[in-house]
Motif scaffolding. Structure first.
Motif, PDB file in Angstrom:
ATOM      1  N   LYS A  36       5.659   3.592  -7.279  1.00 51.76           N
ATOM      2  CA  LYS A  36       5.216   3.032  -5.995  1.00 51.76           C
ATOM      3  C   LYS A  36       5.204   4.123  -4.922  1.00 51.76           C
ATOM      4  O   LYS A  36       4.290   4.184  -4.090  1.00 51.76           O
ATOM      5  CB  LYS A  36       6.122   1.872  -5.570  1.00 51.76           C
ATOM      6  CG  LYS A  36       6.040   0.636  -6.454  1.00 51.76           C
ATOM      7  CD  LYS A  36       6.913  -0.481  -5.891  1.00 51.76           C
ATOM      8  CE  LYS A  36       6.940  -1.685  -6.830  1.00 51.76           C
ATOM      9  NZ  LYS A  36       5.626  -2.322  -6.944  1.00 51.76           N
ATOM     10  N   TYR A  39       2.285   6.449  -5.419  1.00 53.80           N
ATOM     11  CA  TYR A  39       1.057   5.825  -4.930  1.00 53.80           C
ATOM     12  C   TYR A  39       0.999   5.898  -3.403  1.00 53.80           C
ATOM     13  O   TYR A  39      -0.049   6.217  -2.818  1.00 53.80           O
ATOM     14  CB  TYR A  39       0.996   4.369  -5.385  1.00 53.80           C
ATOM     15  CG  TYR A  39      -0.284   3.662  -5.006  1.00 53.80           C
ATOM     16  CD1 TYR A  39      -1.455   3.869  -5.713  1.00 53.80           C
ATOM     17  CD2 TYR A  39      -0.311   2.772  -3.929  1.00 53.80           C
ATOM     18  CE1 TYR A  39      -2.640   3.221  -5.350  1.00 53.80           C
ATOM     19  CE2 TYR A  39      -1.475   2.121  -3.564  1.00 53.80           C
ATOM     20  CZ  TYR A  39      -2.642   2.350  -4.286  1.00 53.80           C
ATOM     21  OH  TYR A  39      -3.799   1.702  -3.920  1.00 53.80           O
ATOM     22  N   GLN A  43      -1.832   7.768  -1.102  1.00 54.83           N
ATOM     23  CA  GLN A  43      -2.559   7.038  -0.066  1.00 54.83           C
ATOM     24  C   GLN A  43      -2.323   7.661   1.314  1.00 54.83           C
ATOM     25  O   GLN A  43      -3.242   7.738   2.141  1.00 54.83           O
ATOM     26  CB  GLN A  43      -2.148   5.563  -0.069  1.00 54.83           C
ATOM     27  CG  GLN A  43      -2.654   4.788  -1.266  1.00 54.83           C
ATOM     28  CD  GLN A  43      -4.166   4.725  -1.346  1.00 54.83           C
ATOM     29  OE1 GLN A  43      -4.847   4.484  -0.344  1.00 54.83           O
ATOM     30  NE2 GLN A  43      -4.705   4.936  -2.543  1.00 54.83           N
ATOM     31  N   HIS A 106      -7.177   2.973  -0.876  1.00 55.32           N
ATOM     32  CA  HIS A 106      -7.104   1.512  -0.887  1.00 55.32           C
ATOM     33  C   HIS A 106      -7.980   0.990   0.250  1.00 55.32           C
ATOM     34  O   HIS A 106      -8.094   1.621   1.309  1.00 55.32           O
ATOM     35  CB  HIS A 106      -5.646   1.083  -0.701  1.00 55.32           C
ATOM     36  CG  HIS A 106      -5.403  -0.380  -0.858  1.00 55.32           C
ATOM     37  ND1 HIS A 106      -5.758  -1.298   0.101  1.00 55.32           N
ATOM     38  CD2 HIS A 106      -4.830  -1.092  -1.869  1.00 55.32           C
ATOM     39  CE1 HIS A 106      -5.408  -2.508  -0.297  1.00 55.32           C
ATOM     40  NE2 HIS A 106      -4.845  -2.414  -1.494  1.00 55.32           N
ATOM     41  N   SER A 218       1.552  -1.637  -5.321  1.00 55.39           N
ATOM     42  CA  SER A 218       0.668  -0.676  -5.993  1.00 55.39           C
ATOM     43  C   SER A 218       0.502  -0.929  -7.475  1.00 55.39           C
ATOM     44  O   SER A 218      -0.439  -0.444  -8.091  1.00 55.39           O
ATOM     45  CB  SER A 218       1.189   0.754  -5.783  1.00 55.39           C
ATOM     46  OG  SER A 218       2.514   0.905  -6.264  1.00 55.39           O
TER      47      SER A 218
END
Length: 221
Positions: A36, A39, A43, A106, A218
């Protein structure tokens, strides 16, 4: 009341919710799943590309050298941090060059940064600063509140570097300069302008909440 005080009062309830978000609390106690966090870091890396551009937009909103320098100095500081801290941090986590090259933003990330750029491009220097400030100030807020409650988070092998980065004196002082610049530029504003700037700040704070959500969820991406 200073504009910064009005802004903070408008989002205090949102920012307090960050402090109980599982992504933040699990980082603080060291139990967050590493995937997580990876990720999130990817991002955040793509987020920074547009975040930097908002400073660039701000530099076009004035003909005064000191104002242009302020935005450019901050833009280069973020660039410097990205290359010296963020990318090396990702690599220590096991994130590869291929991961970095292939990361897809995202949809909530893209929506957030395009909103910041839109408000900056369609507004003035203050609009740019308000869009920028929500991220900068909320990170300073989170790190300070979490460390006050649990200083051991600074020693965590994986997440301590994150907390240290935003809790450190240098970051806190840089954020205070952004707040001061906002207040210095906010003399004699109409209520309509204050309401618009507050709207931008609240919306960016809501986007920040969505950023924590997308990072924690995520596994679905």
């Amino acid at each position: 009341m200073k504009l910064s005080e009005i802004l903070f009062n408008s989002v205090e309830h949102i920012w307090n919710s960050y402090l109980t978000h599982p992504f933040i609390t699990k980082m603080a106690d060291g139990t967050l799943e590493i995937e997580k966090f990876k990720y999130y870091m990817l991002q955040d890396y793509v987020y920074l590309k547009d975040y930097i551009k908002v400073f660039a937009v701000g530099s076009t909103k004035s003909n005064e050298f000191d104002e242009i320098k302020f935005f450019c100095d901050n833009m280069y500081a973020v660039l410097d941090e990205t290359y010296k801290v963020h990318i090396p941090y990702m690599k220590r986590l096991g994130i590869t060059e291929k991961d970095i090259i292939n990361v897809t933003p995202h949809i909530d990330n893209t929506s957030y940064t395009k909103y910041m750029l839109y408000e900056g491009q369609n507004g003035d220097m203050l609009s740019c600063l308000i869009a920028i400030l929500s991220c900068s100030w909320s990170y300073a807020f989170i790190s300070k509140k979490i460390v006050e409650k649990n200083k051991s988070c600074l020693e965590n092998e994986t997440y301590g570097e994150w907390f240290n980065g935003y809790y450190c004196k240098e970051y806190q002082e840089t954020n205070e300069k952004l707040i001061q610049k906002v207040d210095n530029l906010s003399n004699n504003l109409s209520q309509k302008t204050i309401d618009k700037l507050t709207e931008i700040f609240v919306n960016c704070s809501i986007y920040e909440a969505k950023f924590w959500d997308l990072a924690y969820d995520s596994k679905n991406h």
